[in-house]
Design a protein around this motif. Structure first.
Motif, PDB file in Angstrom:
ATOM      1  N   MET A   2       0.839  -1.200   0.000  1.00 41.85           N
ATOM      2  CA  MET A   2       0.000   0.000   0.000  1.00 41.85           C
ATOM      3  C   MET A   2       0.874   1.250   0.000  1.00 41.85           C
ATOM      4  SD  MET A   2      -3.146   1.227   0.062  1.00 41.85           S
ATOM      5  CE  MET A   2      -4.251  -0.021   0.768  1.00 41.85           C
ATOM      6  N   THR A   3       1.926   1.239   0.816  1.00 38.99           N
ATOM      7  CA  THR A   3       2.821   2.393   0.896  1.00 38.99           C
ATOM      8  C   THR A   3       3.542   2.621  -0.432  1.00 38.99           C
ATOM      9  OG1 THR A   3       3.167   2.085   3.271  1.00 38.99           O
ATOM     10  CG2 THR A   3       4.833   3.342   2.087  1.00 38.99           C
ATOM     11  N   VAL A   4       4.056   1.553  -1.022  1.00 37.12           N
ATOM     12  CA  VAL A   4       4.819   1.694  -2.263  1.00 37.12           C
ATOM     13  C   VAL A   4       3.918   2.095  -3.426  1.00 37.12           C
ATOM     14  CG1 VAL A   4       6.229   0.483  -3.967  1.00 37.12           C
ATOM     15  CG2 VAL A   4       6.620   0.091  -1.529  1.00 37.12           C
ATOM     16  N   LEU A   5       2.827   1.380  -3.626  1.00 40.67           N
ATOM     17  CA  LEU A   5       1.976   1.651  -4.787  1.00 40.67           C
ATOM     18  C   LEU A   5       1.309   3.017  -4.706  1.00 40.67           C
ATOM     19  CD1 LEU A   5       0.246  -1.778  -5.535  1.00 40.67           C
ATOM     20  CD2 LEU A   5       2.424  -0.886  -6.348  1.00 40.67           C
ATOM     21  N   SER A   6       0.942   3.451  -3.492  1.00 40.76           N
ATOM     22  CA  SER A   6       0.310   4.761  -3.365  1.00 40.76           C
ATOM     23  C   SER A   6       1.291   5.890  -3.635  1.00 40.76           C
ATOM     24  CB  SER A   6      -0.309   4.923  -1.974  1.00 40.76           C
ATOM     25  OG  SER A   6       0.677   4.852  -0.966  1.00 40.76           O
ATOM     26  N   GLY A   7       2.582   5.576  -3.646  1.00 39.75           N
ATOM     27  CA  GLY A   7       3.590   6.583  -3.952  1.00 39.75           C
ATOM     28  C   GLY A   7       3.983   6.644  -5.410  1.00 39.75           C
ATOM     29  N   LEU A   8       3.384   5.804  -6.252  1.00 40.33           N
ATOM     30  CA  LEU A   8       3.725   5.777  -7.676  1.00 40.33           C
ATOM     31  C   LEU A   8       2.785   6.655  -8.482  1.00 40.33           C
ATOM     32  CD1 LEU A   8       4.452   1.966  -8.183  1.00 40.33           C
ATOM     33  CD2 LEU A   8       6.100   3.813  -7.763  1.00 40.33           C
ATOM     34  N   ASP A   9       3.314   7.281  -9.500  1.00 41.26           N
ATOM     35  CA  ASP A   9       2.534   8.126 -10.389  1.00 41.26           C
ATOM     36  C   ASP A   9       1.600   7.277 -11.250  1.00 41.26           C
ATOM     37  OD1 ASP A   9       2.501   9.485 -13.378  1.00 41.26           O
ATOM     38  OD2 ASP A   9       2.374  10.973 -11.768  1.00 41.26           O
ATOM     39  N   LYS A  10       0.475   7.859 -11.646  1.00 39.65           N
ATOM     40  CA  LYS A  10      -0.529   7.099 -12.405  1.00 39.65           C
ATOM     41  C   LYS A  10      -0.016   6.652 -13.769  1.00 39.65           C
ATOM     42  CE  LYS A  10      -2.821  11.195 -14.358  1.00 39.65           C
ATOM     43  NZ  LYS A  10      -4.126  11.904 -14.477  1.00 39.65           N
ATOM     44  N   ASN A  11       1.056   7.253 -14.255  1.00 45.61           N
ATOM     45  CA  ASN A  11       1.622   6.855 -15.546  1.00 45.61           C
ATOM     46  C   ASN A  11       2.919   6.067 -15.405  1.00 45.61           C
ATOM     47  OD1 ASN A  11      -0.396   8.183 -17.138  1.00 45.61           O
ATOM     48  ND2 ASN A  11       0.577  10.138 -16.627  1.00 45.61           N
ATOM     49  N   CYS A  12       3.152   5.498 -14.219  1.00 40.89           N
ATOM     50  CA  CYS A  12       4.379   4.741 -13.989  1.00 40.89           C
ATOM     51  C   CYS A  12       4.393   3.468 -14.834  1.00 40.89           C
ATOM     52  CB  CYS A  12       4.510   4.390 -12.513  1.00 40.89           C
ATOM     53  SG  CYS A  12       3.389   3.080 -11.972  1.00 40.89           S
ATOM     54  N   PRO A  13       5.560   2.844 -15.021  1.00 34.65           N
ATOM     55  CA  PRO A  13       5.600   1.568 -15.735  1.00 34.65           C
ATOM     56  C   PRO A  13       4.717   0.519 -15.048  1.00 34.65           C
ATOM     57  CG  PRO A  13       7.808   2.458 -15.471  1.00 34.65           C
ATOM     58  CD  PRO A  13       6.909   3.312 -14.633  1.00 34.65           C
ATOM     59  N   PRO A  14       4.292  -0.497 -15.786  1.00 36.54           N
ATOM     60  CA  PRO A  14       3.462  -1.544 -15.175  1.00 36.54           C
ATOM     61  C   PRO A  14       4.193  -2.251 -14.044  1.00 36.54           C
ATOM     62  CG  PRO A  14       4.194  -2.183 -17.379  1.00 36.54           C
ATOM     63  CD  PRO A  14       4.541  -0.748 -17.212  1.00 36.54           C
ATOM     64  N   ALA A  23      20.489  -7.705  -4.167  1.00 39.58           N
ATOM     65  CA  ALA A  23      20.006  -6.323  -4.185  1.00 39.58           C
ATOM     66  C   ALA A  23      21.167  -5.359  -4.353  1.00 39.58           C
ATOM     67  CB  ALA A  23      19.245  -6.019  -2.900  1.00 39.58           C
ATOM     68  N   ASP A  24      21.067  -4.459  -5.324  1.00 41.95           N
ATOM     69  CA  ASP A  24      22.115  -3.456  -5.457  1.00 41.95           C
ATOM     70  C   ASP A  24      21.851  -2.234  -4.585  1.00 41.95           C
ATOM     71  OD1 ASP A  24      20.534  -1.418  -6.904  1.00 41.95           O
ATOM     72  OD2 ASP A  24      20.699  -2.684  -8.659  1.00 41.95           O
ATOM     73  N   THR A  25      20.637  -2.177  -3.994  1.00 37.66           N
ATOM     74  CA  THR A  25      20.252  -1.044  -3.146  1.00 37.66           C
ATOM     75  C   THR A  25      19.414  -1.547  -1.979  1.00 37.66           C
ATOM     76  OG1 THR A  25      20.166   0.400  -5.099  1.00 37.66           O
ATOM     77  CG2 THR A  25      19.070   1.205  -3.111  1.00 37.66           C
ATOM     78  N   VAL A  26      19.582  -0.931  -0.803  1.00 37.04           N
ATOM     79  CA  VAL A  26      18.761  -1.216   0.373  1.00 37.04           C
ATOM     80  C   VAL A  26      18.200   0.113   0.870  1.00 37.04           C
ATOM     81  CG1 VAL A  26      18.724  -2.073   2.742  1.00 37.04           C
ATOM     82  CG2 VAL A  26      20.117  -3.244   1.012  1.00 37.04           C
ATOM     83  N   LEU A  27      16.878   0.174   1.048  1.00 41.01           N
ATOM     84  CA  LEU A  27      16.238   1.413   1.464  1.00 41.01           C
ATOM     85  C   LEU A  27      15.096   1.148   2.443  1.00 41.01           C
ATOM     86  CD1 LEU A  27      15.873   3.457  -1.868  1.00 41.01           C
ATOM     87  CD2 LEU A  27      17.386   3.980   0.054  1.00 41.01           C
ATOM     88  N   PRO A  28      14.760   2.132   3.285  1.00 43.95           N
ATOM     89  CA  PRO A  28      13.556   2.015   4.115  1.00 43.95           C
ATOM     90  C   PRO A  28      12.307   2.096   3.248  1.00 43.95           C
ATOM     91  CG  PRO A  28      14.533   4.197   4.358  1.00 43.95           C
ATOM     92  CD  PRO A  28      15.501   3.379   3.558  1.00 43.95           C
ATOM     93  N   LEU A  29      11.223   1.573   3.771  1.00 45.37           N
ATOM     94  CA  LEU A  29       9.972   1.459   3.014  1.00 45.37           C
ATOM     95  C   LEU A  29       9.537   2.791   2.414  1.00 45.37           C
ATOM     96  CD1 LEU A  29       7.491  -0.217   2.157  1.00 45.37           C
ATOM     97  CD2 LEU A  29       6.478   0.319   4.381  1.00 45.37           C
ATOM     98  N   GLN A  30       9.601   3.864   3.185  1.00 43.44           N
ATOM     99  CA  GLN A  30       9.064   5.146   2.730  1.00 43.44           C
ATOM    100  C   GLN A  30       9.816   5.728   1.530  1.00 43.44           C
ATOM    101  OE1 GLN A  30       6.289   6.482   3.691  1.00 43.44           O
ATOM    102  NE2 GLN A  30       5.840   5.132   5.411  1.00 43.44           N
ATOM    103  N   GLN A  50      14.109  -4.100   0.907  1.00 44.03           N
ATOM    104  CA  GLN A  50      13.696  -3.239   2.019  1.00 44.03           C
ATOM    105  C   GLN A  50      14.658  -3.404   3.189  1.00 44.03           C
ATOM    106  OE1 GLN A  50       9.598  -3.848   3.095  1.00 44.03           O
ATOM    107  NE2 GLN A  50       9.696  -2.550   4.916  1.00 44.03           N
ATOM    108  N   ASP A  51      14.893  -2.333   3.953  1.00 46.84           N
ATOM    109  CA  ASP A  51      15.847  -2.427   5.060  1.00 46.84           C
ATOM    110  C   ASP A  51      15.222  -3.091   6.285  1.00 46.84           C
ATOM    111  OD1 ASP A  51      14.249  -0.495   6.259  1.00 46.84           O
ATOM    112  OD2 ASP A  51      15.864   0.949   6.563  1.00 46.84           O
ATOM    113  N   GLU A  52      16.071  -3.454   7.234  1.00 44.11           N
ATOM    114  CA  GLU A  52      15.621  -4.190   8.421  1.00 44.11           C
ATOM    115  C   GLU A  52      14.702  -3.351   9.308  1.00 44.11           C
ATOM    116  OE1 GLU A  52      17.455  -6.819  12.143  1.00 44.11           O
ATOM    117  OE2 GLU A  52      18.810  -5.704  10.806  1.00 44.11           O
ATOM    118  N   ALA A  53      15.038  -2.081   9.506  1.00 45.01           N
ATOM    119  CA  ALA A  53      14.281  -1.251  10.447  1.00 45.01           C
ATOM    120  C   ALA A  53      12.823  -1.082  10.043  1.00 45.01           C
ATOM    121  CB  ALA A  53      14.951   0.116  10.574  1.00 45.01           C
ATOM    122  N   SER A  54      12.545  -1.027   8.748  1.00 45.20           N
ATOM    123  CA  SER A  54      11.165  -0.800   8.305  1.00 45.20           C
ATOM    124  C   SER A  54      10.435  -2.092   7.950  1.00 45.20           C
ATOM    125  CB  SER A  54      11.146   0.152   7.099  1.00 45.20           C
ATOM    126  OG  SER A  54      11.789  -0.434   5.969  1.00 45.20           O
TER     127      SER A  54
END
Length: 361
Positions: free
Chosen positions: A187-199, A339-346, A319-323
């Motif tokens: 929910m957090t990730v998808l709600s942050g994507l633009d309506k014209n984002c890739p599928p 994974a080439d990148t690790v990030l918090p959920l937000q 996703q990182d451990e803390a989130s």
């Protein structure tokens, strides 16, 4: 739907189905509105509707052929909403004996605004359909299904591409895998994507009976369209598809675009669907024109597939451990250098938006 007191909207395209529903609902007061795909337009539903609204883009007519056959026998008033430039809508309207006032044709450039502009015509058509409706109708008999061939191998044969005559989408696809805690994370990730984002293609470990409702909840909360995946479904920008809870889920690519492929119901790595299966198919079919993301979850599903994606040139993230609610799947992905990148959920939605802008079109 009980009795003939509701409006049934049938469309194979999720966006068109959603926008037609949003346009009609304010026009009909307290009348129930039910919107379904062509696979859920059963004879009982068609016969039980007060009015049936069929909606189609130029490319949708082959997938709606069976529904058109059923509506001939259902005896209910029909509206046909067509989006596009072809004359096929008029041909179908003539075959179904839909009055000219109940054929609503709009351009396909901006469906939402075009339907809003046509709302007075739609309201008049609905009013006339209610005047003309018969008192009762018999449920049409559904065509006898063709025999189903059972796939015996663990890797299904290459599925045929969808019958889609429009311009194919051959761009980037975002693949996301999640398990425990994944419903809120998605929910957090998808709600942050633009309506014209890739599928977006998603595997979320979840009992099969809950997946469709979860997809609907996401669809209502996000700018992008979210739907339960069906076999041979073409992908397009602004659409997220979630794998059903009882079939392996893959991506395929051909000269007609990129589409979904549902396969066997055997567990692979303990899961059906498995994130590994989806991501390995993305690596093989899409290579560097894909993005892989592993969210919170228990176990190690997805690590092998994400690593294969990275080896084929894809950008990958965990996703990182803390989130994370459970730091299992993303931990394994990190430890195995998938994974080439690790990030918090937000920050994940922003990362996805950034990297997809720089990938080959």
């Amino acid at each position: 739907m009980s009795g003939q007191n509701g409006i049934l909207i049938v469309a194979s395209d999720p966006l068109l189905r959603k926008v037609v529903t949003e346009t009609i609902t304010p026009l009909i007061g307290d009348t129930e509105v039910i919107a379904v795909s062509q696979t859920r337009a059963t004879p009982e539903r068609l016969a039980g509707a007060e009015i049936v609204v069929l909606a189609a883009r130029d490319n949708d007519y082959p997938s709606l052929k069976n529904v058109f056959e059923l509506t001939k026998a259902c005896g209910r008033p029909l509206l046909l909403v067509t989006a596009g430039e072809s004359t096929e809508g008029r041909t179908v309207a003539a075959q179904l004996k839909i009055p000219s006032g109940q054929l609503i044709s709009i351009p396909e450039l901006d469906i939402r605004s075009e339907l809003t502009a046509a709302s007075s015509r739609i309201e008049s058509a609905l009013r006339q359909a209610r005047i003309d409706r018969p008192r009762s109708a018999q449920a049409p008999t559904a065509p006898r299904p063709a025999p189903v061939r059972v796939q015996t191998s663990s890797e299904p044969a290459m599925q045929r591409p969808p019958e889609d005559l429009g311009a194919p989408y051959l761009g980037v696809v975002i693949c996301i895998g999640a398990s425990t805690g994944g419903t809120d994370a998605l929910m957090t990730v998808l709600s942050g994507l633009d309506k014209n984002c890739p599928p977006v293609a998603i595997v979320q470990h979840m009992p099969k009976d809950y997946v469709e409702d979860f997809a609907k909840r996401l669809d209502q909360s996000c700018a992008i369209d979210v739907t339960l995946a069906h076999d041979s479904q073409p992908l397009r920008p602004g659409l997220a598809v979630i794998a059903p809870g009882d079939q392996q889920f893959r991506l395929r690519k051909g000269n007609k675009g990129i589409w979904t492929a549902l396969g066997e119901n055997e567990r692979i790595g303990g899961h059906c669907p498995a994130v590994d299966v989806m991501m390995k198919s993305a690596a093989q079919e899409l290579g560097k024109k894909s993005v892989g993301v592993i969210l919170t979850g228990m176990g190690r599903d997805g690590a092998e597939g994400l690593l294969e994606m990275r080896r084929h040139g894809a950008r990958t993230l965990a996703q990182d451990e803390a989130s994370s609610v459970v730091y299992g799947m993303p931990k394994v992905a990190f430890e195995e250098k998938a994974a080439d990148t690790v990030l918090p959920l937000q920050k994940i939605a922003g990362w996805i938006s950034g990297v997809t802008l720089n990938l080959p079109k």
